[in-house]
Scaffold this motif. Structure first.
Motif, PDB file in Angstrom:
ATOM      1  N   SER A   1       0.855  -1.178   0.000  1.00 44.88           N
ATOM      2  CA  SER A   1       0.000   0.000   0.000  1.00 44.88           C
ATOM      3  C   SER A   1       0.891   1.227   0.000  1.00 44.88           C
ATOM      4  O   SER A   1       1.919   1.243   0.661  1.00 44.88           O
ATOM      5  CB  SER A   1      -0.910   0.005   1.221  1.00 44.88           C
ATOM      6  OG  SER A   1      -1.903  -0.972   1.032  1.00 44.88           O
TER       7      SER A   1
ATOM      8  N   GLN B   1       1.397   5.666  -0.169  1.00 51.42           N
ATOM      9  CA  GLN B   1       0.839   6.895   0.416  1.00 51.42           C
ATOM     10  C   GLN B   1       1.203   8.096  -0.449  1.00 51.42           C
ATOM     11  O   GLN B   1       2.104   8.021  -1.287  1.00 51.42           O
ATOM     12  CB  GLN B   1       1.419   7.098   1.818  1.00 51.42           C
ATOM     13  CG  GLN B   1       1.010   6.041   2.819  1.00 51.42           C
ATOM     14  CD  GLN B   1       1.759   6.228   4.131  1.00 51.42           C
ATOM     15  OE1 GLN B   1       2.980   6.191   4.168  1.00 51.42           O
ATOM     16  NE2 GLN B   1       1.012   6.433   5.206  1.00 51.42           N
TER      17      GLN B   1
ATOM     18  N   ASN C   1      -1.482   9.150   4.529  1.00 53.05           N
ATOM     19  CA  ASN C   1      -2.693   8.508   4.000  1.00 53.05           C
ATOM     20  C   ASN C   1      -3.621   9.588   3.461  1.00 53.05           C
ATOM     21  O   ASN C   1      -3.540  10.747   3.886  1.00 53.05           O
ATOM     22  CB  ASN C   1      -3.424   7.757   5.117  1.00 53.05           C
ATOM     23  CG  ASN C   1      -2.743   6.436   5.445  1.00 53.05           C
ATOM     24  OD1 ASN C   1      -1.894   5.963   4.691  1.00 53.05           O
ATOM     25  ND2 ASN C   1      -3.100   5.859   6.567  1.00 53.05           N
TER      26      ASN C   1
ATOM     27  N   TRP D   1      -9.490   4.444  -0.904  1.00 50.87           N
ATOM     28  CA  TRP D   1      -8.386   3.689  -1.512  1.00 50.87           C
ATOM     29  C   TRP D   1      -8.846   3.008  -2.797  1.00 50.87           C
ATOM     30  O   TRP D   1     -10.030   2.721  -2.964  1.00 50.87           O
ATOM     31  CB  TRP D   1      -7.860   2.626  -0.522  1.00 50.87           C
ATOM     32  CG  TRP D   1      -7.316   3.249   0.734  1.00 50.87           C
ATOM     33  CD1 TRP D   1      -8.038   3.634   1.838  1.00 50.87           C
ATOM     34  CD2 TRP D   1      -5.956   3.602   1.005  1.00 50.87           C
ATOM     35  NE1 TRP D   1      -7.206   4.200   2.774  1.00 50.87           N
ATOM     36  CE2 TRP D   1      -5.920   4.186   2.301  1.00 50.87           C
ATOM     37  CE3 TRP D   1      -4.762   3.476   0.286  1.00 50.87           C
ATOM     38  CZ2 TRP D   1      -4.745   4.640   2.888  1.00 50.87           C
ATOM     39  CZ3 TRP D   1      -3.585   3.924   0.868  1.00 50.87           C
ATOM     40  CH2 TRP D   1      -3.579   4.506   2.152  1.00 50.87           C
TER      41      TRP D   1
ATOM     42  N   ASP E   1      -7.826  -0.291  -5.506  1.00 47.10           N
ATOM     43  CA  ASP E   1      -7.009  -1.501  -5.650  1.00 47.10           C
ATOM     44  C   ASP E   1      -6.004  -1.332  -6.786  1.00 47.10           C
ATOM     45  O   ASP E   1      -6.321  -0.745  -7.821  1.00 47.10           O
ATOM     46  CB  ASP E   1      -7.905  -2.703  -5.976  1.00 47.10           C
ATOM     47  CG  ASP E   1      -8.777  -3.084  -4.780  1.00 47.10           C
ATOM     48  OD1 ASP E   1      -8.379  -2.773  -3.637  1.00 47.10           O
ATOM     49  OD2 ASP E   1      -9.863  -3.671  -5.008  1.00 47.10           O
TER      50      ASP E   1
ATOM     51  N   GLY F   1      -1.960  -4.404  -4.040  1.00 42.53           N
ATOM     52  CA  GLY F   1      -1.770  -3.260  -3.162  1.00 42.53           C
ATOM     53  C   GLY F   1      -2.927  -2.298  -3.286  1.00 42.53           C
ATOM     54  O   GLY F   1      -3.869  -2.523  -4.064  1.00 42.53           O
ATOM     55  N   GLN F   2      -2.842  -1.252  -2.521  1.00 41.53           N
ATOM     56  CA  GLN F   2      -3.868  -0.205  -2.602  1.00 41.53           C
ATOM     57  C   GLN F   2      -3.203   1.146  -2.671  1.00 41.53           C
ATOM     58  O   GLN F   2      -2.120   1.346  -2.091  1.00 41.53           O
ATOM     59  CB  GLN F   2      -4.760  -0.270  -1.372  1.00 41.53           C
ATOM     60  CG  GLN F   2      -5.698  -1.460  -1.428  1.00 41.53           C
ATOM     61  CD  GLN F   2      -6.773  -1.352  -0.375  1.00 41.53           C
ATOM     62  OE1 GLN F   2      -6.482  -1.049   0.771  1.00 41.53           O
ATOM     63  NE2 GLN F   2      -8.013  -1.586  -0.774  1.00 41.53           N
TER      64      GLN F   2
END
Ligand code: TXE
Length: 491
Positions: free
Chosen positions: A14, A16, A25, A31, A33, A44-45
């Protein structure tokens, strides 16, 4: 210079936003995908950043501007070159991330994409120290005029998924070299190397707020950037429809725009060319990066006297290309970037058949063992009955090329120019007069003769017609990212 990091991108990654030198964040905690095209899995996101995130990025950029714009050229240059060196030192890590995110063969990411991103920083780090403006003595009026080239302030850079870090840095490097501060958004489909770039910039000593990277969808994050009243210039590479939308939104705010859009580039082959060189390069210009480069020569026109020979030799070479997992060294053609894109490209094969096109090779989705849900497609050559069919007019942006014969220079020139795009053109001939006649009349921003995609970063880059407005590269990019101000002094 730091050592190469050997750590791989974690299986579930993930990322940021990078704002004011720190990772955050998204404020609304939305979020998206992120898919791995080689196996179709979510790995991940990424943030889908809102207006508030873009505003925070803008505030950071605005605060950094007074100091950065007054930082000496030598110091800016030093930092850009340091970023370049850190990218080179982290080649393996960045290439793995790019390949995993985009589906491109790792060999390509390692040989071209990441080194080119490093070159972008090195080149503009040097170019800014050489960037000069003009002065004019107004003879007889006892006055002298000189032109200042002042940074614009906070600028927006929005980039696509096909050459993710390469095109992202092609905008960011000249923007910051010229003294601007940046709010940048990479494609939501391929955000990973842009994310990693944040770390590198901090390590290189780029002051906080000079570069801010926000991730998210075009319609949310991208839209917030282009609508922002105080982001005074937008440098964009992507689809033609998006470019037209950005122009409409930006016009009432008088934003400065550089738009590098789609292409449907002719590859024109005359019988007097160096045949083997042409053949090898044409394989590359057709299918490099799965045909997902705006400069690919997707319309091949061949002089009638060598048409049958070319057809046979070309198809033979294409059949040798290996479609496979991007991490394998032997792979020539990796995965397409996303499922919707794969579907769009496949649709064009059906459209071609309906228009009486003949599929000479390829045309099928490929199942790669162990990666059955990946987005693989055979390199496809379609013989078209005429130049006006849809596959010959619309940008497909995948591993599909069309071929057809021509008889005369005038005929091929007309067909080459009869599309809405005008990005690049390739010409294969050893006839000097013809080279000059054709190069001057082809409607394109770039003409390659007896080569393809040979780039010198000093040269202007961009298109005409629906391929965009403005030029990137060399001093053109530094001119775009500065405002010219004339000062007239009477003595
Ligand atoms: O591009 P988009 P896509 C062509 C190619 C492809 C088609 C669409 O034919 O199939 O374009 O690709 C951001 N405000 N090219 O959908 O949508 C978006 O988030 C602000 C040619 O990926 O144009 C991404 O960061 N930003 C091309 C970037 O624009 C917006 C390379 C490009 O996305 C936005 C890629 C908005 N309203 C595709 N909407 C080339 N010339 O190299 C989207 N974005």
């Amino acid at each position: 210079m730091s050592k190469e990091k050997s750590n791989e991108i974690p299986a579930f990654a993930s990322i940021q936003n990078y704002i004011n030198g720190n990772f955050h964040n998204p404020i609304q905690d939305h979020w998206i995908d992120n898919y791995n095209p080689s196996n179709g899995e979510i790995y991940g996101q990424i943030p889908n950043s809102s207006k508030e995130d873009v505003e925070n990025a803008y505030i950071a950029a605005k605060s950094a501007f007074p100091v950065w714009s007054q930082t000496t050229l030598e110091e800016r240059s030093r930092i850009l070159i340091q970023i370049s060196e850190l990218l080179e030192a982290n080649l393996q890590r960045f290439a793995e991330a790019e390949s995993k995110d985009n589906g491109k063969p790792i060999s390509l990411a390692k040989a071209i994409d990441i080194p080119r991103a490093a070159s972008n920083f090195r080149f503009f780090g040097n170019a800014i120290t050489q960037f000069a403006s003009e002065s004019h003595e107004s003879v007889g009026q006892q006055a002298v005029n000189y032109t200042l080239r002042q940074p614009i302030g906070v600028v927006g850079c929005i980039s696509p998924w096909n050459l993710p870090l390469y095109l992202f840095t092609w905008k960011i490097a000249p923007a910051i070299a010229a003294g601007n501060c940046v709010v940048a958004k990479p494609s939501e489909i391929t955000p990973m190397t842009a994310y990693l770039l944040g770390e590198i910039c901090t390590e290189a000593g780029l002051p906080k707020g000079v570069l801010n990277i926000v991730h998210g969808l075009g319609t949310t994050t991208g839209q917030a950037i282009i609508e922002h009243q105080d982001i005074k210039a937008i440098s964009f590479t992507g689809g033609t429809a998006t470019g037209a939308h950005i122009a409409r939104v930006a016009a009432p705010m008088f934003k400065k725009l550089s738009l590098e859009l789609g292409g449907k580039n002719p590859n024109i082959i005359f019988a007097d060319c160096d045949y083997e060189d042409m053949l090898d390069t044409t394989v590359r210009s057709s299918f490099a990066n799965q045909g997902q480069i705006c400069l690919c020569g997707s319309r091949i026109f061949v002089e009638a006297s060598i048409y049958e020979k070319f057809k046979k030799d070309f198809v033979e070479k294409i059949k040798d290309l290996k479609v496979g997992h991007p991490s394998e060294a032997s792979t020539n053609i990796g995965a397409l970037v996303s499922k919707p894109h794969l579907e769009k490209v496949k649709d064009y094969i059906e459209i071609a058949k309906a228009e009486k096109g003949i599929v000479l090779c390829g045309g099928n989705q490929v199942t790669v063992k162990g990666y059955e849900n990946g987005y693989y497609l055979e390199p496809t050559v379609i013989e078209v009955p005429n130049d006006e069919c849809r596959v010959n007019q619309e940008e497909i942006f995948g591993p599909i090329v069309t071929i057809m014969p021509f008889n005369t220079e005038d005929e091929v020139l007309q067909m080459a120019n009869k599309v809405k795009y005008g990005l690049s053109a390739t010409l294969w001939t050893n006839n000097l007069k013809r080279t000059m006649r054709m190069s001057h009349q082809l409607q394109a921003g770039i003409v390659w003769v007896n080569t393809w995609m040979m780039r010198d970063l000093r040269t202007p880059f961009g298109g005409v017609k629906a391929s965009g407005v403005g030029r990137e590269g060399g001093f053109e990019a530094l001119r775009f990212f500065t405002e010219a101000k004339n000062v007239c002094i009477k003595y």
